[in-house]
Write an enzyme that holds these catalytic residues in place. Sequence first.
Site, PDB file in Angstrom:
ATOM      1  N   LEU A 158      37.414 -60.803 -23.039  1.00  0.00           N
ATOM      2  CA  LEU A 158      37.118 -59.735 -22.082  1.00  0.00           C
ATOM      3  C   LEU A 158      38.242 -58.699 -22.068  1.00  0.00           C
ATOM      4  CD1 LEU A 158      35.466 -58.529 -19.736  1.00  0.00           C
ATOM      5  CD2 LEU A 158      36.645 -60.111 -18.189  1.00  0.00           C
ATOM      6  N   LYS A 204      40.152 -72.123 -10.867  1.00  0.00           N
ATOM      7  CA  LYS A 204      39.512 -70.880 -10.402  1.00  0.00           C
ATOM      8  C   LYS A 204      39.139 -70.992  -8.920  1.00  0.00           C
ATOM      9  CE  LYS A 204      39.618 -68.264 -14.044  1.00  0.00           C
ATOM     10  NZ  LYS A 204      40.537 -67.117 -14.058  1.00  0.00           N
ATOM     11  N   ILE A 212      30.110 -64.702 -21.024  1.00  0.00           N
ATOM     12  CA  ILE A 212      30.121 -63.299 -21.475  1.00  0.00           C
ATOM     13  C   ILE A 212      29.843 -63.253 -22.977  1.00  0.00           C
ATOM     14  CG2 ILE A 212      31.495 -61.187 -21.653  1.00  0.00           C
ATOM     15  CD1 ILE A 212      33.085 -62.123 -19.209  1.00  0.00           C
ATOM     16  N   GLY A 252      42.394 -61.003 -25.198  1.00  0.00           N
ATOM     17  CA  GLY A 252      41.320 -61.975 -25.037  1.00  0.00           C
ATOM     18  C   GLY A 252      39.934 -61.372 -25.191  1.00  0.00           C
ATOM     19  N   ASP A 309      50.184 -59.135 -23.627  1.00  0.00           N
ATOM     20  CA  ASP A 309      49.744 -60.474 -24.047  1.00  0.00           C
ATOM     21  C   ASP A 309      50.935 -61.152 -24.727  1.00  0.00           C
ATOM     22  OD1 ASP A 309      48.105 -62.716 -24.874  1.00  0.00           O
ATOM     23  OD2 ASP A 309      46.380 -61.400 -24.643  1.00  0.00           O
ATOM     24  N   TYR A 354      39.617 -76.139 -15.392  1.00  0.00           N
ATOM     25  CA  TYR A 354      39.444 -74.683 -15.340  1.00  0.00           C
ATOM     26  C   TYR A 354      38.736 -74.278 -14.044  1.00  0.00           C
ATOM     27  CZ  TYR A 354      37.295 -70.175 -16.654  1.00  0.00           C
ATOM     28  OH  TYR A 354      36.871 -68.874 -16.680  1.00  0.00           O
TER      29      TYR A 354
HETATM   30  N1  SER Z   1      32.654 -68.720 -20.172  1.00  0.00           N
HETATM   31  C1  SER Z   1      33.525 -69.603 -19.443  1.00  0.00           C
HETATM   32  C2  SER Z   1      33.603 -70.930 -20.084  1.00  0.00           C
HETATM   33  O1  SER Z   1      32.654 -71.309 -20.732  1.00  0.00           O
HETATM   34  C3  SER Z   1      33.029 -69.776 -18.033  1.00  0.00           C
HETATM   35  O2  SER Z   1      33.685 -68.895 -17.212  1.00  0.00           O
HETATM   36  O3  SER Z   1      34.571 -71.596 -19.925  1.00  0.00           O
END
Ligand code: SER
Length: 319
Positions: free
Chosen positions: A15, A145, A171, A13, A36, A141
Amino acid sequence: MNEDIILVIGSNGQLGSVLTRELQKVHGHDNVIASDLYVDSCFSGLFEILDATKITDIQRIVKQYSVTQIYHLAAILSAKGEEKPLSTWNLNIKMMLNVFEAARFSTVNKVFFPSSIAVFGDKALLEQTPQSACLNPATVYGISKAAGENWAQYYHTNYGLDIRSIRYPGIIGHQSMPGGGTTDYALDIYHSAVRLESYSCFLKAETKLPMIFMDDAVRATVELMKAPKENIKIRTAYNLGAMSFDPSEITAEIKQTYPDFIVDYCPDSRQLIADKWPKSIDDSEARSDWGWKPEYNLTTMTTEMIEKLKEKYNTIKLK
Ligand code: SER
């Protein structure tokens, strides 16, 4: 000396691919097992095919290598997750609980579980969002989390499992591509600029969001995992800040190098997600508990992004 053996789940992925290389440097190339759903042909090192929805497969790898730390990075992100809410929930929660359970009854003594700014919603203060702000996520999502953060705390309190977590901002890195996030525009825009193309932005010009340069995100993760246990006072997930900007500001920064760069704005459903997310983050707990300090701002990140992406596209042309 007792060496740590690291398993990275989701190593292909955005990151995962960069963090895995850093972990190889920190812990030794042969002490990191990447995993993966499929092999990335560019990857060098130990690799296992792993579907983290199958706990017995995680357990097999943990046992085979006597794994002591797991970095669990596999998840469906915010925008993509909205396409299939129930399967996103099932997948994100199943993989996370499998990892926590596999860790609990094994040689694993530390787990990294990433959280996100997506845990916040419109009930939180959206400027300098505090660590303890209300969590009312609006995406599946974000809900997964937020639940994961509470499960992390539960496993720590009840089973003594050392799970550590960060609420990542968006990121941005030149090494890899994101998939299905709301903050993805801030990476896509650099690729368009360097390819001398215009960019159509899926967020409005004034949508400010917290972001972090990949090098800082990777360093934060390694520093959090290295910090003495007694310093880790937050067992849900740490707020992490670095920079905040909106599409018009990143465009202005890119125009310093590419004055003819054209951006137009066509907001889509991702705008509704971004509108409920923090604009900036108060990360004072991360700073005081384990010494977090970002190094990159919008200007220094932009210089590095453009330089590295130019090299990348030139190499592709030469091939
Ligand atoms: N970068 C992620 C997203 O946009 C947020 O954690 O889903």
